[in-house]
Design a protein around this motif. Structure first.
Motif, PDB file in Angstrom:
ATOM      1  N   GLY A 144       0.803  -1.214   0.000  1.00  0.00           N
ATOM      2  CA  GLY A 144       0.000   0.000   0.000  1.00  0.00           C
ATOM      3  C   GLY A 144       0.836   1.265   0.000  1.00  0.00           C
ATOM      4  O   GLY A 144       0.581   2.196  -0.780  1.00  0.00           O
ATOM      5  N   MET A 145       1.839   1.310   0.864  1.00  0.00           N
ATOM      6  CA  MET A 145       2.655   2.522   0.969  1.00  0.00           C
ATOM      7  C   MET A 145       3.468   2.766  -0.298  1.00  0.00           C
ATOM      8  O   MET A 145       3.579   3.902  -0.769  1.00  0.00           O
ATOM      9  CB  MET A 145       3.561   2.417   2.193  1.00  0.00           C
ATOM     10  N   SER A 146       4.034   1.709  -0.852  1.00  0.00           N
ATOM     11  CA  SER A 146       4.838   1.894  -2.063  1.00  0.00           C
ATOM     12  C   SER A 146       3.952   2.246  -3.258  1.00  0.00           C
ATOM     13  O   SER A 146       4.361   3.022  -4.134  1.00  0.00           O
ATOM     14  CB  SER A 146       5.677   0.646  -2.350  1.00  0.00           C
ATOM     15  N   THR A 147       2.728   1.709  -3.306  1.00  0.00           N
ATOM     16  CA  THR A 147       1.794   2.090  -4.369  1.00  0.00           C
ATOM     17  C   THR A 147       1.512   3.582  -4.326  1.00  0.00           C
ATOM     18  O   THR A 147       1.515   4.275  -5.358  1.00  0.00           O
ATOM     19  CB  THR A 147       0.475   1.308  -4.231  1.00  0.00           C
ATOM     20  N   LEU A 148       1.273   4.094  -3.134  1.00  0.00           N
ATOM     21  CA  LEU A 148       1.001   5.526  -2.974  1.00  0.00           C
ATOM     22  C   LEU A 148       2.211   6.359  -3.397  1.00  0.00           C
ATOM     23  O   LEU A 148       2.069   7.381  -4.087  1.00  0.00           O
ATOM     24  CB  LEU A 148       0.630   5.820  -1.519  1.00  0.00           C
ATOM     25  N   MET A 149       3.404   5.931  -3.014  1.00  0.00           N
ATOM     26  CA  MET A 149       4.611   6.676  -3.358  1.00  0.00           C
ATOM     27  C   MET A 149       4.857   6.668  -4.865  1.00  0.00           C
ATOM     28  O   MET A 149       5.192   7.701  -5.455  1.00  0.00           O
ATOM     29  CB  MET A 149       5.811   6.091  -2.623  1.00  0.00           C
ATOM     30  N   PHE A 150       4.682   5.517  -5.497  1.00  0.00           N
ATOM     31  CA  PHE A 150       4.905   5.439  -6.945  1.00  0.00           C
ATOM     32  C   PHE A 150       3.916   6.313  -7.698  1.00  0.00           C
ATOM     33  O   PHE A 150       4.275   6.980  -8.681  1.00  0.00           O
ATOM     34  CB  PHE A 150       4.791   3.981  -7.417  1.00  0.00           C
ATOM     35  N   SER A 151       2.677   6.305  -7.249  1.00  0.00           N
ATOM     36  CA  SER A 151       1.659   7.104  -7.925  1.00  0.00           C
ATOM     37  C   SER A 151       1.891   8.595  -7.695  1.00  0.00           C
ATOM     38  O   SER A 151       1.863   9.390  -8.638  1.00  0.00           O
ATOM     39  CB  SER A 151       0.278   6.694  -7.415  1.00  0.00           C
ATOM     40  N   SER A 223      -6.795  11.995  -3.412  1.00  0.00           N
ATOM     41  CA  SER A 223      -7.805  11.104  -2.828  1.00  0.00           C
ATOM     42  C   SER A 223      -7.924   9.814  -3.635  1.00  0.00           C
ATOM     43  O   SER A 223      -8.097   8.732  -3.070  1.00  0.00           O
ATOM     44  CB  SER A 223      -9.161  11.816  -2.775  1.00  0.00           C
ATOM     45  N   HIS A 224      -7.809   9.915  -4.967  1.00  0.00           N
ATOM     46  CA  HIS A 224      -7.853   8.718  -5.806  1.00  0.00           C
ATOM     47  C   HIS A 224      -6.617   7.844  -5.568  1.00  0.00           C
ATOM     48  O   HIS A 224      -6.704   6.606  -5.590  1.00  0.00           O
ATOM     49  CB  HIS A 224      -7.935   9.110  -7.280  1.00  0.00           C
ATOM     50  N   GLU A 225      -5.481   8.483  -5.373  1.00  0.00           N
ATOM     51  CA  GLU A 225      -4.257   7.728  -5.086  1.00  0.00           C
ATOM     52  C   GLU A 225      -4.383   6.971  -3.767  1.00  0.00           C
ATOM     53  O   GLU A 225      -3.944   5.818  -3.656  1.00  0.00           O
ATOM     54  CB  GLU A 225      -3.058   8.673  -5.048  1.00  0.00           C
ATOM     55  N   LEU A 226      -4.998   7.609  -2.780  1.00  0.00           N
ATOM     56  CA  LEU A 226      -5.207   6.949  -1.485  1.00  0.00           C
ATOM     57  C   LEU A 226      -6.147   5.761  -1.620  1.00  0.00           C
ATOM     58  O   LEU A 226      -5.916   4.696  -1.027  1.00  0.00           O
ATOM     59  CB  LEU A 226      -5.778   7.949  -0.480  1.00  0.00           C
ATOM     60  N   ILE A 227      -7.202   5.923  -2.390  1.00  0.00           N
ATOM     61  CA  ILE A 227      -8.156   4.825  -2.593  1.00  0.00           C
ATOM     62  C   ILE A 227      -7.468   3.646  -3.271  1.00  0.00           C
ATOM     63  O   ILE A 227      -7.640   2.489  -2.876  1.00  0.00           O
ATOM     64  CB  ILE A 227      -9.363   5.314  -3.417  1.00  0.00           C
ATOM     65  N   ALA A 228      -6.681   3.936  -4.305  1.00  0.00           N
ATOM     66  CA  ALA A 228      -5.968   2.864  -5.010  1.00  0.00           C
ATOM     67  C   ALA A 228      -4.988   2.147  -4.081  1.00  0.00           C
ATOM     68  O   ALA A 228      -4.889   0.919  -4.092  1.00  0.00           O
ATOM     69  CB  ALA A 228      -5.234   3.441  -6.220  1.00  0.00           C
ATOM     70  N   ALA A 229      -4.270   2.910  -3.256  1.00  0.00           N
ATOM     71  CA  ALA A 229      -3.324   2.305  -2.315  1.00  0.00           C
ATOM     72  C   ALA A 229      -4.059   1.453  -1.283  1.00  0.00           C
ATOM     73  O   ALA A 229      -3.610   0.352  -0.931  1.00  0.00           O
ATOM     74  CB  ALA A 229      -2.513   3.396  -1.618  1.00  0.00           C
ATOM     75  N   GLY A 230      -5.195   1.945  -0.794  1.00  0.00           N
ATOM     76  CA  GLY A 230      -5.977   1.166   0.164  1.00  0.00           C
ATOM     77  C   GLY A 230      -6.514  -0.111  -0.437  1.00  0.00           C
ATOM     78  O   GLY A 230      -6.519  -1.174   0.209  1.00  0.00           O
ATOM     79  N   ARG A 231      -6.952  -0.038  -1.689  1.00  0.00           N
ATOM     80  CA  ARG A 231      -7.465  -1.218  -2.378  1.00  0.00           C
ATOM     81  C   ARG A 231      -6.372  -2.270  -2.539  1.00  0.00           C
ATOM     82  O   ARG A 231      -6.594  -3.461  -2.298  1.00  0.00           O
ATOM     83  CB  ARG A 231      -8.005  -0.790  -3.742  1.00  0.00           C
ATOM     84  N   ILE A 232      -5.181  -1.835  -2.923  1.00  0.00           N
ATOM     85  CA  ILE A 232      -4.073  -2.778  -3.092  1.00  0.00           C
ATOM     86  C   ILE A 232      -3.633  -3.346  -1.747  1.00  0.00           C
ATOM     87  O   ILE A 232      -3.286  -4.533  -1.636  1.00  0.00           O
ATOM     88  CB  ILE A 232      -2.910  -2.098  -3.840  1.00  0.00           C
ATOM     89  N   THR A 233      -3.657  -2.533  -0.703  1.00  0.00           N
ATOM     90  CA  THR A 233      -3.311  -3.030   0.632  1.00  0.00           C
ATOM     91  C   THR A 233      -4.238  -4.162   1.043  1.00  0.00           C
ATOM     92  O   THR A 233      -3.793  -5.208   1.529  1.00  0.00           O
ATOM     93  CB  THR A 233      -3.395  -1.891   1.664  1.00  0.00           C
ATOM     94  N   MET A 234      -5.536  -3.967   0.849  1.00  0.00           N
ATOM     95  CA  MET A 234      -6.508  -4.992   1.227  1.00  0.00           C
ATOM     96  C   MET A 234      -6.354  -6.251   0.378  1.00  0.00           C
ATOM     97  O   MET A 234      -6.403  -7.377   0.884  1.00  0.00           O
ATOM     98  CB  MET A 234      -7.920  -4.429   1.101  1.00  0.00           C
ATOM     99  N   GLY A 235      -6.150  -6.062  -0.924  1.00  0.00           N
ATOM    100  CA  GLY A 235      -5.987  -7.214  -1.801  1.00  0.00           C
ATOM    101  C   GLY A 235      -4.743  -8.020  -1.476  1.00  0.00           C
ATOM    102  O   GLY A 235      -4.782  -9.258  -1.414  1.00  0.00           O
ATOM    103  N   ALA A 236      -3.623  -7.328  -1.242  1.00  0.00           N
ATOM    104  CA  ALA A 236      -2.377  -8.025  -0.901  1.00  0.00           C
ATOM    105  C   ALA A 236      -2.489  -8.733   0.440  1.00  0.00           C
ATOM    106  O   ALA A 236      -2.007  -9.857   0.606  1.00  0.00           O
ATOM    107  CB  ALA A 236      -1.220  -7.024  -0.879  1.00  0.00           C
ATOM    108  N   ALA A 237      -3.129  -8.075   1.413  1.00  0.00           N
ATOM    109  CA  ALA A 237      -3.293  -8.684   2.736  1.00  0.00           C
ATOM    110  C   ALA A 237      -4.144  -9.939   2.658  1.00  0.00           C
ATOM    111  O   ALA A 237      -3.802 -10.989   3.231  1.00  0.00           O
ATOM    112  CB  ALA A 237      -3.922  -7.678   3.703  1.00  0.00           C
TER     113      ALA A 237
END
Length: 389
Positions: A144-151, A223-237
């Motif tokens: 999640g954190m790296s997704t947010l940083m990359f975006s 806000s869209h970047e945060l949503i995408a990062a949260g979605r990936i965090t949940m999926g990976a978890a």
């Protein structure tokens, strides 16, 4: 009063009806059906040339040289048993291949720091005494954190999935502070090697970059970047926890699969990546099984890893599935090289199962958390394809 009764009321505005009808036509169930069409499979099989084949070849050479240099240097050092960590740091050379020359080194440096971050988080958790479940959840945190940083920093491909791969490689227990510091130092050293090699060879891209015109990536609201990062965090978890509960030895691979699939910017891209990742991983796992059946020497393994790294950077631009055919052997042989005792004969099979699990959950989460705009884009794309056929 009777006049008021007989007076005809004005018609209700139709915009609300249209909006409701549009939402009904782009429901999640409709999007799911559109993702399971033959047209989607055809998109997944499509082969297209990369933006620049010469740059892809140069990027492959840079990545292969960085990986080989990092492995050779640590092999002849007192830390040969930790060869995997400088190799992880060297993966910073994968980033920024299409970035302008003046920006490339900044991207490589930032990504080297993010790879170090990917190793640091699970290493710190292990040193603090985290149990197996918490260790698995560190993968989701890194994703999640790296997704947010990359975006947010617009670092480009191959994206956060490489950072999650580094976090997966750091899941082995850390028994002491010295071991943790050594891990971090070796990862940083691998990143420095990648930065130096890219700096010394990046002028090879000069002529090709002068003629290359790529569209700028759109800037998304935070806000869209945060949503995408949260979605990936949940999926990976979810993917990693299911793999862990099933008793599989490498739940990180499930988290990697979910992250890679959910990085797609649109639903049709996400579905294509899921299908391509599963198909390519099956073929790549068979190649690994054939290689390990020959009981190769250390340097034969190194040669295979470097070769597959080079080929991956060239062919993945044509089709993501082709890239998975070669990146799977590279990743599994790196795992085997770093921890041959933990790898085991079942490693290729586990890679396939973990990848299928991660990819499947990735597309499920992408549909569940999709926005109306995501589904409208998919519906319009399908309609346009039907009209052109």
């Amino acid at each position: 009063m009777s006049d008021n009764k007989n007076k005809r009321l004005p018609p209700l505005p139709r915009s609300r009806d249209k909006k409701q009808g549009l939402r009904a036509n782009v429901s999640r169930s409709m999007a799911t059906r559109q993702l399971l069409t033959p047209e989607q499979l055809q998109e997944s099989l499509a082969v297209a040339p990369p933006p620049s084949l010469p740059i892809a070849v140069i990027a492959g050479l840079q990545a292969a040289l960085a990986l080989l240099t990092a492995i050779v240097l640590v092999t002849y050092s007192p830390w040969a048993h930790l060869v995997g960590f400088p190799a992880l740091g060297a993966l910073a050379s994968l980033f920024g291949r299409y970035a302008p020359l003046e920006h490339r080194m900044r991207i490589v440096g930032v990504c080297a720091a993010l790879l170090t971050f990917g190793v640091l988080v699970p290493s710190l958790a292990s040193y603090a005494g985290a149990n197996a479940t918490v260790m698995v959840l560190t993968l989701a945190l890194v994703a999640g954190m790296s997704t947010l940083m990359f975006s947010h920093w617009r670092l480009g491909g191959p994206g956060a999935v490489i950072i999650v791969f580094a976090a997966g490689g750091a899941q082995a227990p850390v028994a002491s502070w010295d071991m943790l510091v050594t891990r971090m130092g070796l990862t940083v050293a691998g990143g420095v090697v990648a930065w130096l090699i890219c700096m010394l060879t990046d002028r090879l891209r000069t002529a090709e970059m002068a003629n290359l015109k790529l569209p700028d990536a759109p800037r998304r609201p935070f806000s869209h970047e945060l949503i995408a990062a949260g979605r990936i965090t949940m999926g990976a978890a979810m993917a990693a926890l299911i793999a862990h509960a099933a008793g599989w030895h490498h739940p990180a691979w499930a988290a990697i699969g979910a992250t890679a699939v959910m990085q797609g910017g649109h639903l049709h891209v996400t579905m294509s990546r899921a299908l391509q990742r599963m198909a390519g991983t099956v073929v790549g796992a068979f190649i690994v099984w054939a290689i390990l059946a020959l009981s190769p020497s250390f340097w034969a393994l190194v040669a295979a890893i470097v070769f597959f790294q080079f080929i991956t950077e060239i062919i993945i631009g044509y089709n993501y599935a082709l890239g998975q055919v070669t990146v799977t052997p590279m990743a599994l042989l790196m795992t085997y090289l770093a921890s041959p005792a933990m790898a085991g004969a079942s490693m290729p099979v586990e890679r396939v199962l973990d990848t299928i699990l991660g990819a499947a959950l990735g597309i499920v989460f992408a549909v569940i958390f999709s926005t109306v705009d995501d589904r409208i884009f998919l519906a319009r794309r399908r309609k346009k394809a039907r009209e052109q056929s």
